[in-house]
Design a protein around this motif. Structure first.
Motif, mmCIF file in Angstrom:
data_model
loop_
_atom_site.group_PDB
_atom_site.id
_atom_site.type_symbol
_atom_site.label_atom_id
_atom_site.label_comp_id
_atom_site.label_asym_id
_atom_site.label_seq_id
_atom_site.Cartn_x
_atom_site.Cartn_y
_atom_site.Cartn_z
ATOM 1 N N ALA A 153 0.829 -1.351 -0.050
ATOM 2 C CA ALA A 153 0.072 -0.039 0.011
ATOM 3 C C ALA A 153 0.939 1.249 -0.082
ATOM 4 C CB ALA A 153 -1.018 0.117 1.377
ATOM 5 N N THR A 154 0.250 2.303 -0.860
ATOM 6 C CA THR A 154 1.229 3.610 -0.819
ATOM 7 C C THR A 154 0.062 4.502 -0.540
ATOM 8 O OG1 THR A 154 1.269 3.542 -3.200
ATOM 9 C CG2 THR A 154 3.060 2.554 -1.828
ATOM 10 N N SER A 155 0.743 5.824 -0.336
ATOM 11 C CA SER A 155 -0.286 6.845 -0.115
ATOM 12 C C SER A 155 0.459 8.102 -0.523
ATOM 13 C CB SER A 155 -0.674 7.110 1.323
ATOM 14 O OG SER A 155 0.386 7.709 2.200
ATOM 15 N N THR A 156 -0.095 9.091 -1.229
ATOM 16 C CA THR A 156 0.391 10.205 -1.255
ATOM 17 C C THR A 156 -0.592 11.335 -0.463
ATOM 18 O OG1 THR A 156 -1.228 11.008 -2.924
ATOM 19 C CG2 THR A 156 0.672 9.898 -3.908
ATOM 20 N N PRO A 157 -0.199 12.733 -0.390
ATOM 21 C CA PRO A 157 -1.123 13.507 0.678
ATOM 22 C C PRO A 157 -2.593 13.392 0.248
ATOM 23 C CG PRO A 157 0.934 14.593 -0.040
ATOM 24 C CD PRO A 157 0.898 13.309 -0.930
ATOM 25 N N THR A 158 -2.751 12.902 -1.049
ATOM 26 C CA THR A 158 -4.411 12.912 -1.203
ATOM 27 C C THR A 158 -4.700 11.558 -1.845
ATOM 28 O OG1 THR A 158 -3.731 13.555 -3.729
ATOM 29 C CG2 THR A 158 -4.104 15.708 -1.960
ATOM 30 N N ASP A 159 -4.057 10.642 -1.898
ATOM 31 C CA ASP A 159 -4.806 9.335 -2.277
ATOM 32 C C ASP A 159 -3.754 8.157 -1.687
ATOM 33 O OD1 ASP A 159 -4.562 7.770 -5.571
ATOM 34 O OD2 ASP A 159 -6.044 7.538 -4.169
ATOM 35 N N THR A 160 -4.753 7.109 -1.664
ATOM 36 C CA THR A 160 -4.209 5.721 -1.116
ATOM 37 C C THR A 160 -4.216 4.537 -1.976
ATOM 38 O OG1 THR A 160 -4.200 6.670 1.176
ATOM 39 C CG2 THR A 160 -3.778 4.198 0.718
ATOM 40 N N ASN A 161 -3.457 3.544 -2.233
ATOM 41 C CA ASN A 161 -3.528 2.665 -3.158
ATOM 42 C C ASN A 161 -3.208 1.512 -2.455
ATOM 43 O OD1 ASN A 161 -4.160 4.013 -5.592
ATOM 44 N ND2 ASN A 161 -2.121 4.964 -5.556
ATOM 45 N N TYR A 162 -3.754 0.479 -2.838
ATOM 46 C CA TYR A 162 -3.618 -1.113 -2.026
ATOM 47 C C TYR A 162 -3.227 -2.101 -3.214
ATOM 48 C CZ TYR A 162 -5.512 1.084 2.242
ATOM 49 O OH TYR A 162 -5.898 2.072 3.204
ATOM 50 N N ALA A 163 -2.562 -3.148 -2.778
ATOM 51 C CA ALA A 163 -2.657 -4.138 -3.838
ATOM 52 C C ALA A 163 -3.844 -5.085 -3.594
ATOM 53 C CB ALA A 163 -1.365 -5.075 -3.183
ATOM 54 N N ASP A 164 -4.339 -5.299 -4.646
ATOM 55 C CA ASP A 164 -5.512 -6.127 -4.729
ATOM 56 C C ASP A 164 -5.496 -7.194 -3.425
ATOM 57 O OD1 ASP A 164 -6.137 -6.356 -8.281
ATOM 58 O OD2 ASP A 164 -6.354 -4.922 -6.781
ATOM 59 N N SER A 165 -4.416 -8.050 -3.248
ATOM 60 C CA SER A 165 -4.220 -9.039 -2.457
ATOM 61 C C SER A 165 -4.500 -8.344 -0.770
ATOM 62 C CB SER A 165 -3.003 -9.627 -2.598
ATOM 63 O OG SER A 165 -2.023 -8.909 -2.102
ATOM 64 N N VAL A 166 -4.481 -7.197 -0.737
ATOM 65 C CA VAL A 166 -4.813 -6.645 0.633
ATOM 66 C C VAL A 166 -5.946 -5.974 0.929
ATOM 67 C CG1 VAL A 166 -2.252 -7.146 1.282
ATOM 68 C CG2 VAL A 166 -3.279 -4.746 0.607
ATOM 69 N N LYS A 167 -6.584 -5.527 -0.057
ATOM 70 C CA LYS A 167 -7.724 -4.711 -0.310
ATOM 71 C C LYS A 167 -8.992 -5.341 0.683
ATOM 72 C CE LYS A 167 -7.226 -2.233 -4.706
ATOM 73 N NZ LYS A 167 -8.097 -2.007 -5.778
ATOM 74 N N GLY A 168 -9.313 -4.370 1.592
ATOM 75 C CA GLY A 168 -10.518 -4.743 2.645
ATOM 76 C C GLY A 168 -9.955 -5.525 3.851
ATOM 77 N N ARG A 169 -8.541 -5.644 3.743
ATOM 78 C CA ARG A 169 -8.053 -6.179 5.071
ATOM 79 C C ARG A 169 -7.143 -5.475 5.641
ATOM 80 N NH1 ARG A 169 -4.904 -10.504 4.656
ATOM 81 N NH2 ARG A 169 -3.988 -10.295 2.548
ATOM 82 N N PHE A 170 -6.345 -4.710 4.720
ATOM 83 C CA PHE A 170 -5.017 -3.611 5.483
ATOM 84 C C PHE A 170 -5.584 -2.358 5.151
ATOM 85 C CE2 PHE A 170 -1.094 -6.500 4.669
ATOM 86 C CZ PHE A 170 -1.836 -7.364 5.195
ATOM 87 N N THR A 171 -5.299 -1.486 6.061
ATOM 88 C CA THR A 171 -5.657 0.001 6.215
ATOM 89 C C THR A 171 -4.491 0.636 6.299
ATOM 90 O OG1 THR A 171 -7.897 -0.446 7.156
ATOM 91 C CG2 THR A 171 -6.965 1.648 7.117
ATOM 92 N N LEU A 172 -4.155 1.673 5.354
ATOM 93 C CA LEU A 172 -2.913 2.507 5.313
ATOM 94 C C LEU A 172 -3.332 3.951 5.821
ATOM 95 C CD1 LEU A 172 0.234 2.855 4.927
ATOM 96 C CD2 LEU A 172 -0.454 3.685 2.658
ATOM 97 N N SER A 173 -2.778 4.445 6.839
ATOM 98 C CA SER A 173 -3.139 5.732 7.274
ATOM 99 C C SER A 173 -1.842 6.513 7.492
ATOM 100 C CB SER A 173 -3.714 5.870 8.755
ATOM 101 O OG SER A 173 -2.943 5.222 9.680
ATOM 102 N N ARG A 174 -1.845 8.152 7.240
ATOM 103 C CA ARG A 174 -0.875 8.634 7.149
ATOM 104 C C ARG A 174 -1.043 10.111 8.151
ATOM 105 N NH1 ARG A 174 2.368 10.259 1.429
ATOM 106 N NH2 ARG A 174 3.362 12.471 2.276
ATOM 107 N N ASP A 175 -0.076 10.464 8.950
ATOM 108 C CA ASP A 175 0.177 11.625 9.645
ATOM 109 C C ASP A 175 1.148 12.660 9.204
ATOM 110 O OD1 ASP A 175 0.320 12.411 13.415
ATOM 111 O OD2 ASP A 175 0.249 13.752 11.395
ATOM 112 N N ASN A 176 0.819 13.565 8.212
ATOM 113 C CA ASN A 176 1.915 14.267 7.520
ATOM 114 C C ASN A 176 2.549 15.302 8.488
ATOM 115 O OD1 ASN A 176 0.997 13.598 4.710
ATOM 116 N ND2 ASN A 176 -0.700 14.572 4.944
ATOM 117 N N ALA A 177 1.892 15.731 9.688
ATOM 118 C CA ALA A 177 2.596 16.491 10.527
ATOM 119 C C ALA A 177 3.750 15.573 11.443
ATOM 120 C CB ALA A 177 1.454 16.779 11.497
ATOM 121 N N SER A 178 3.562 14.308 11.653
ATOM 122 C CA SER A 178 4.607 13.659 12.081
ATOM 123 C C SER A 178 5.257 12.836 11.138
ATOM 124 C CB SER A 178 3.917 12.754 13.097
ATOM 125 O OG SER A 178 3.350 11.754 12.487
#
Length: 115
Positions: A49-74
């Protein structure tokens, strides 16, 4: 020099959960993309999974099971992994890419899912 500090991972039974975190340190270089890749024994490294400041992408194999979150401040990215399967067993690597296209990797953390 950018350093990616990873934490988390470990051993869990099938269906369990684990979380990973990764923080950018030692540099104030602006970061565009942050995320996680993994590499299982005998296999190529693959995107989780990867994220930009505005978007997040997941591999099909982990969609629905993994969640990526991002704290830009830290400058930290978190990966919550639910419903883990034995095929999720791998070394997980944090990845960060600057706006200039420089790419950085963490040292890797082991995730093992027992059946």
């Amino acid at each position: 020099q950018v350093q990616l500090v990873e934490s988390g991972g470990g051993l869990v039974q099938t269906g369990g959960s684990l979380s990973l975190s990764c923080s950018v340190s030692r540099s104030s270089l602006p970061i565009n993309v942050m995320g996680w890749y993994r590499q299982a024994p005998g296999k190529q490294r693959e995107l989780v999974a990867t994220s930009t400041p505005t978007d997040t992408n997941y591999a099909d194999s982990v969609k629905g099971r993994f969640t990526l979150s991002r704290d830009n401040a830290s400058r930290t990215v978190f990966l919550l992994m639910n419903g883990l399967k034995p095929e999720d067993t791998a070394v997980y690597y944090c990845n960060a890419q600057s706006w200039a296209g420089n790419e950085f990797w963490g040292q890797g953390t082991q995730v093992t899912v027992s059946s």
